[in-house]
Write an enzyme that holds these catalytic residues in place. Sequence first.
Site, short mmCIF file in Angstrom:
data_model
loop_
_atom_site.label_atom_id
_atom_site.label_comp_id
_atom_site.label_asym_id
_atom_site.label_seq_id
_atom_site.Cartn_x
_atom_site.Cartn_y
_atom_site.Cartn_z
CG ASN A 1 -5.45 3.04 8.78
OD1 ASN A 1 -5.62 2.13 7.67
ND2 ASN A 1 -5.08 4.14 8.58
CD GLU B 1 -4.88 7.13 10.36
OE1 GLU B 1 -4.55 8.06 10.89
OE2 GLU B 1 -4.51 5.70 10.52
CE1 TYR C 1 -0.12 2.09 13.48
CE2 TYR C 1 -1.94 3.32 12.79
CZ TYR C 1 -0.75 2.60 12.46
OH TYR C 1 -0.14 2.73 11.15
NE ARG D 1 -3.45 2.40 2.65
CZ ARG D 1 -3.35 3.47 3.83
NH1 ARG D 1 -3.01 2.76 4.77
NH2 ARG D 1 -3.89 4.48 3.78
CG HIS E 1 -1.30 8.93 4.09
ND1 HIS E 1 -1.37 7.49 4.04
CD2 HIS E 1 -0.87 9.15 5.15
CE1 HIS E 1 -1.09 6.92 5.17
NE2 HIS E 1 -0.70 8.10 6.14
CD GLU F 1 4.32 8.28 13.15
OE1 GLU F 1 4.38 7.55 12.16
OE2 GLU F 1 3.47 8.64 13.84
CD GLU G 1 -1.73 3.54 8.23
OE1 GLU G 1 -1.48 3.81 9.54
OE2 GLU G 1 -2.10 4.26 7.23
C1 PNW Z 1 -1.53 6.83 11.11
N1 PNW Z 1 -2.09 9.88 17.00
O1 PNW Z 1 -1.40 8.14 11.65
C2 PNW Z 1 -0.75 7.21 9.76
O2 PNW Z 1 -2.05 6.74 8.75
C3 PNW Z 1 0.29 6.85 9.47
O3 PNW Z 1 0.60 7.71 8.49
C4 PNW Z 1 1.31 6.88 10.43
O4 PNW Z 1 2.68 6.91 10.40
C5 PNW Z 1 0.64 5.87 11.55
O5 PNW Z 1 -0.78 5.98 11.82
C6 PNW Z 1 1.47 5.86 12.62
O6 PNW Z 1 1.37 6.92 13.62
C7 PNW Z 1 -1.72 8.49 12.66
O7 PNW Z 1 -1.03 10.77 17.29
C8 PNW Z 1 -0.78 9.73 13.40
O8 PNW Z 1 -2.95 9.65 17.49
C9 PNW Z 1 -0.98 10.05 14.75
C10 PNW Z 1 -1.95 9.57 15.45
C11 PNW Z 1 -2.79 8.16 14.80
C12 PNW Z 1 -2.48 8.05 13.92
#
Ligand code: PNW
Length: 511
Positions: A340, A208, A342, A118, A163, A459, A408
């Site tokens: 996505n 996102e 996390y 991706r 993005h 990041e 993701e």
């Molecule tokens: C996502 N937060 O972004 C993005 O899709 C990616 O580009 C990024 O690198 C990845 O998650 C890891 O962070 C985020 O601060 C960026 O909560 C920041 C946050 C969450 C998602």
Amino acid sequence: MRKGKRRGPIGSVHPVKLRCRRIRTVLQEDIIISIDHSDDPSMNMFPEDFAWGASTAAYQIEGGWDADGKGESIWDAFCHRDDSSVFERHTGDVSCNSYQLWEEDLRCIEELGLTHYRLSLSWSRLLPDGTTGHVNQQGVRYYNQLLDGLLARGVTPMVTLYHFDLPQALQDRGGWQSPDTPALFDAYARFCFGAFGDRVRLWITLNEPYVCAKLGHEDGLHAPGVRGAGGVAAYRAGHHMLRAHALAWHSYDAGYRREQGGLVSMAINSDWAEPEDADSAEDAAAAARYLAFSLGWFAWPLFVSGDYPEVMRAAVDARLPRFSGDQPAALGTADFFALNYYTARKVRSVGVDGGAPSMKTDLGAEGVVDPAWPLCGLPWLAVAPQGLRQLLKYIKATFNHPAVYITENGFAQTGPVLMEDGERAAFYRETVGEVAKAIEEDGVDVCGYFAWSLLDNFEWADGYSARFGLFHVDFSDDERARTMYRSGREYAAIISKHRSRSRAHRELTSS
Ligand code: PNW
């Protein structure tokens, strides 16, 4: 268009189908015995056409920020500000230099044995001022090479159009807060479908929108850096992103799908949320609100009602834009669910303090990290693979059993580089186990899993201080050498095991 039922025209008419949605063969006893599951907690069988991928984004890896006629994006401008709030004023000016080193990236993809990759396109590399009035042919050439290189290696691309990197020229015209931006995005999307759609079957319009809206238009931590906008700008930006997505989906449906046969969705991010006190009705309601304000904000309009969740309407009231009169409608404009994921939160209810309106006071809930969940380098990123299974179950129940790609998921390290990153290797093992349980035990139609990220990269607000890569990148070296972490070796082994296992399964069941 899909209404309610899952088996719409997409699966039956078009050449590329979501083939993972099928009744899985029940294994006979002797076949189970003949395949070695001994080291695998889940004993699962992933579908043979399961997408094993990794993700990246243009601004985070490409560099070449002004090379060969590329226009400026809001992230270029944000990082170049004198008062930049990015960690140690890092920028994506060079980053992994994938603009020049894309063949190195292909080598990494091959080494991992990925079936899918991706990537995102940089809007301002292709259309420097954001409009189709001027096309940067060098940008087109760059992505042509990359896509052709992937296909030549048997890797299927999934392409994100946006993005986080809006052309600055469009920000100067109001950006996502302007009602004109959705139509400009649609024109850009049509340009991309026309230029690359002969080779791309999986499209993500926007990545996102939650993060872009909240971090970019309320917290001010992401470009364009709008801060404290009283709970207005973020909702407006989110609304225009939904408009942009709906327009582009309809453009694809009407003008490209018949010939190209692809699928289009939007990547929606969300934590999993559960009540802090399992016996508290207030906490249960707060956890439901937490999901509604993140996942629901964008998934309700696309999958449920064409409008925002009712709890959002009730809490935000007049500051939440209305869809009335918007044509075409947002409902039904997702061919699969792109998630996505996390992390997770325990959620408690908090009273509204009567201060200025904000997304925080609208939510009336607070998410905390369970002390049992280890933290990786970043404060927001508690490691909670089990939350992914819960969220997948919730998605199946709430959005009418959609096909899901996990677009993701990952884990960062901060501090001194650790090449033997055993914790992250364990994280991938455990997470894939949770996905397997979601498929096998909960019947969720998961079609693919994309690790974030192929490479260590920029990041966002954390600059290069957080490393999410399956490959380490040496940012102090001009060559930007890429070296596989132990977690990369682990992921490669997982992929190879599941691919050979599903091949063996096919051979056994077809003989
Ligand atoms: C996502 N937060 O972004 C993005 O899709 C990616 O580009 C990024 O690198 C990845 O998650 C890891 O962070 C985020 O601060 C960026 O909560 C920041 C946050 C969450 C998602």
